[in-house]
Design a protein around this motif. Structure first.
Motif, short mmCIF file in Angstrom:
data_model
loop_
_atom_site.label_atom_id
_atom_site.label_comp_id
_atom_site.label_asym_id
_atom_site.label_seq_id
_atom_site.Cartn_x
_atom_site.Cartn_y
_atom_site.Cartn_z
N ASP A 261 0.87 5.86 -19.76
CA ASP A 261 -0.35 6.02 -20.56
C ASP A 261 -0.78 4.66 -21.11
OD1 ASP A 261 0.07 8.68 -20.08
OD2 ASP A 261 0.70 9.19 -22.11
N LYS B 228 -4.68 6.94 -17.73
CA LYS B 228 -3.33 7.39 -17.43
C LYS B 228 -3.09 7.22 -15.95
CE LYS B 228 -2.97 10.85 -21.08
NZ LYS B 228 -2.57 12.24 -21.40
N ARG C 108 -2.27 8.91 -8.86
CA ARG C 108 -3.46 9.46 -9.50
C ARG C 108 -3.75 8.63 -10.74
NH1 ARG C 108 -3.50 15.36 -9.81
NH2 ARG C 108 -1.28 15.02 -9.83
N PRO D 78 2.58 3.23 -13.70
CA PRO D 78 2.66 4.59 -14.21
C PRO D 78 2.85 4.62 -15.72
CG PRO D 78 4.01 4.34 -12.25
CD PRO D 78 3.55 2.96 -12.64
N GLU E 13 -0.36 8.17 -12.83
CA GLU E 13 0.77 8.97 -12.36
C GLU E 13 1.13 8.50 -10.96
OE1 GLU E 13 -0.23 13.12 -12.48
OE2 GLU E 13 -1.06 12.95 -14.50
#
Length: 177
Positions: free
Chosen positions: A64, A39, A3, A62, A41
């Motif tokens: 920030d 971000k 994501r 993965p 994930e």
């Protein structure tokens, strides 16, 4: 599963959009050339400056990413990296159409000539992983990205014939490439 969440301000502020699938044109989602932070994930994502996964790109791992540097307000399309990043393997061929001398490569090579590849490269097949191909030695200059299953029979169409000088696989530990 992966994501990515794009934000229209740095440090994850402002309006945002979340994606879990490839997006060939962010204009459809009203978020083209808007992102200033993101971000990630799960799996890696490739952000491109052109429609349909073309143009300059950055691979985001993965974590920030509070600022986007050269990709600030430049992201036009997104591709989720679905490939397993362990055990990378690419076959390089001297001639177009997978002819001539060939070599299986399973790790990064900073200089193909010094790395034992005696001839210039004109085609390739990716057996496993995701590979970053560079025009210059030691991962410099123009670059391309290629994924498991890709078969590029003729580098001439990319204006890359006999120009590949270094390459490396994308690693699961890569934060930003």
């Amino acid at each position: 599963m992966g994501r990515i969440v794009l934000y229209d301000q740095t440090n994850f502020n402002g309006n945002w959009k979340q994606f879990e699938y490839d997006v060939p044109d962010l204009a459809v989602d009203m978020f083209v050339k808007t992102a200033k932070s993101l971000k990630v994930e799960g799996d890696h994502w490739v952000a491109y400056q052109g429609n349909n996964f073309t143009g300059e790109f950055v691979v985001y791992g993965p974590g920030d990413h509070d600022q986007l540097g050269s990709m600030n307000e430049q992201i036009v399309s997104l591709r989720l990296v679905r490939e397993k990043l362990g055990n990378p393997n690419i076959v390089l061929y001297q001639d177009v159409n997978f002819n001539g001398q060939s070599r299986d490569v399973e790790e990064e090579v900073g200089d193909l000539k010094k790395g034992g590849f005696p001839a210039l490269v004109s085609s390739h097949r990716v057996k496993e992983g995701v590979w970053l191909l560079y025009e210059g030695v030691r991962y410099t200059g123009n670059r391309l990205i290629t994924f498991k299953g890709d078969q590029w029979a003729n580098y001439i169409q990319f204006s890359w014939n006999d120009k590949l000088s270094s390459l490396k696989p994308l690693k699961s530990s890569d934060f930003e490439v």
